[in-house]
Design a protein around this motif. Structure first.
Motif, PDB file in Angstrom:
ATOM      1  N   ARG A 121      44.394  46.526  37.546  1.00 16.92           N
ATOM      2  CA  ARG A 121      43.258  45.677  37.192  1.00 16.92           C
ATOM      3  C   ARG A 121      42.824  44.819  38.378  1.00 16.92           C
ATOM      4  O   ARG A 121      43.583  44.604  39.330  1.00 16.92           O
ATOM      5  CB  ARG A 121      43.644  44.760  36.022  1.00 16.92           C
ATOM      6  CG  ARG A 121      44.124  45.502  34.808  1.00 16.92           C
ATOM      7  CD  ARG A 121      43.028  46.345  34.241  1.00 16.92           C
ATOM      8  NE  ARG A 121      43.541  47.119  33.098  1.00 16.92           N
ATOM      9  CZ  ARG A 121      42.911  48.125  32.573  1.00 16.92           C
ATOM     10  NH1 ARG A 121      41.754  48.506  33.045  1.00 16.92           N
ATOM     11  NH2 ARG A 121      43.422  48.770  31.558  1.00 16.92           N
ATOM     12  N   ARG A 122      41.617  44.275  38.295  1.00 18.51           N
ATOM     13  CA  ARG A 122      41.123  43.379  39.340  1.00 18.51           C
ATOM     14  C   ARG A 122      42.030  42.173  39.499  1.00 18.51           C
ATOM     15  O   ARG A 122      42.143  41.609  40.578  1.00 18.51           O
ATOM     16  CB  ARG A 122      39.702  42.928  39.024  1.00 18.51           C
ATOM     17  CG  ARG A 122      38.708  44.029  39.203  1.00 18.51           C
ATOM     18  CD  ARG A 122      37.302  43.579  38.919  1.00 18.51           C
ATOM     19  NE  ARG A 122      36.408  44.713  39.112  1.00 18.51           N
ATOM     20  CZ  ARG A 122      35.187  44.763  38.680  1.00 18.51           C
ATOM     21  NH1 ARG A 122      34.665  43.745  38.023  1.00 18.51           N
ATOM     22  NH2 ARG A 122      34.448  45.832  38.892  1.00 18.51           N
ATOM     23  N   SER A 123      42.686  41.772  38.431  1.00 18.66           N
ATOM     24  CA  SER A 123      43.613  40.638  38.479  1.00 18.66           C
ATOM     25  C   SER A 123      44.896  40.982  39.233  1.00 18.66           C
ATOM     26  O   SER A 123      45.667  40.095  39.573  1.00 18.66           O
ATOM     27  CB  SER A 123      43.992  40.218  37.058  1.00 18.66           C
ATOM     28  OG  SER A 123      44.764  41.254  36.437  1.00 18.66           O
ATOM     29  N   GLY A 124      45.108  42.268  39.464  1.00 16.98           N
ATOM     30  CA  GLY A 124      46.347  42.728  40.082  1.00 16.98           C
ATOM     31  C   GLY A 124      47.367  43.211  39.072  1.00 16.98           C
ATOM     32  O   GLY A 124      48.401  43.754  39.442  1.00 16.98           O
ATOM     33  N   ALA A 125      47.059  43.028  37.781  1.00 16.26           N
ATOM     34  CA  ALA A 125      47.978  43.488  36.736  1.00 16.26           C
ATOM     35  C   ALA A 125      48.037  45.014  36.705  1.00 16.26           C
ATOM     36  O   ALA A 125      47.053  45.693  36.990  1.00 16.26           O
ATOM     37  CB  ALA A 125      47.535  42.955  35.376  1.00 16.26           C
ATOM     38  N   HIS A 126      49.206  45.532  36.366  1.00 19.07           N
ATOM     39  CA  HIS A 126      49.418  46.963  36.179  1.00 19.07           C
ATOM     40  C   HIS A 126      49.753  47.154  34.703  1.00 19.07           C
ATOM     41  O   HIS A 126      50.723  46.573  34.209  1.00 19.07           O
ATOM     42  CB  HIS A 126      50.582  47.464  37.031  1.00 19.07           C
ATOM     43  CG  HIS A 126      50.316  47.396  38.503  1.00 19.07           C
ATOM     44  ND1 HIS A 126      50.688  48.409  39.351  1.00 19.07           N
ATOM     45  CD2 HIS A 126      49.720  46.451  39.276  1.00 19.07           C
ATOM     46  CE1 HIS A 126      50.337  48.082  40.595  1.00 19.07           C
ATOM     47  NE2 HIS A 126      49.751  46.893  40.559  1.00 19.07           N
ATOM     48  N   ASP A 127      48.943  47.987  33.999  1.00 17.94           N
ATOM     49  CA  ASP A 127      49.199  48.187  32.577  1.00 17.94           C
ATOM     50  C   ASP A 127      48.759  49.579  32.148  1.00 17.94           C
ATOM     51  O   ASP A 127      48.135  50.303  32.907  1.00 17.94           O
ATOM     52  CB  ASP A 127      48.530  47.102  31.725  1.00 17.94           C
ATOM     53  CG  ASP A 127      47.017  47.100  31.844  1.00 17.94           C
ATOM     54  OD1 ASP A 127      46.387  48.159  31.616  1.00 17.94           O
ATOM     55  OD2 ASP A 127      46.455  46.033  32.157  1.00 17.94           O
TER      56      ASP A 127
END
Length: 139
Positions: A121-127
């Protein structure tokens, strides 16, 4: 694991990306074992659900990088991770992430047994993704 095995797995993964880009679901299914699964959107899908899942997904370019492959000691199984950048054909919006895979040597050659998508994600989250437009039968 031999260099030939590694090359065969790389070609297998290349076929997956090309067939997905072309919308060739039979070609995509051919890279999996009959008991293969695909995981994303907080769920795991058997191959018989894969055509409907792909039909509900955006269309575009599946641009993949070279996979890192970790062979098992038995010589007939392996795991791997392959980066992905998907580009929507209509909007040119991007989705980026990576696949975590398991591979198995079959009588027909190397095949994917499992493929699990992780989005970045743009936030840096990986999901594993938000629920998809695809609705499972009986859901």
């Amino acid at each position: 694991m031999s260099t030939d095995d590694l090359m065969e797995i790389q070609q297998l993964l290349g076929r997956y990306a090309v067939h997905m880009t072309r919308g060739d679901i039979d070609g995509v299914l051919a890279v999996f074992t009959p008991d293969g699964t695909y995981s994303a959107f907080r769920d795991t899908y058997p191959l018989d659900e894969f055509p409907a899942l792909v039909a509900a997904a955006p269309k575009g370019l599946f641009l993949v990088g070279t996979a890192v492959i970790d062979p098992a000691e038995d010589g007939n199984t392996a795991t791997g991770t392959q980066p992905l950048c998907f580009i929507d054909h209509a909007t040119h919006d991007l989705r980026i992430g990576y696949y975590n895979d398991t591979y198995v040597r079959t009588a027909e050659g190397w095949r994917l047994r499992t493929r699990a998508m992780t989005f970045i994600r743009r936030s840096g989250a990986h999901d594993s993704g938000r629920p998809h437009a695809y609705e499972r039968p009986g859901a």
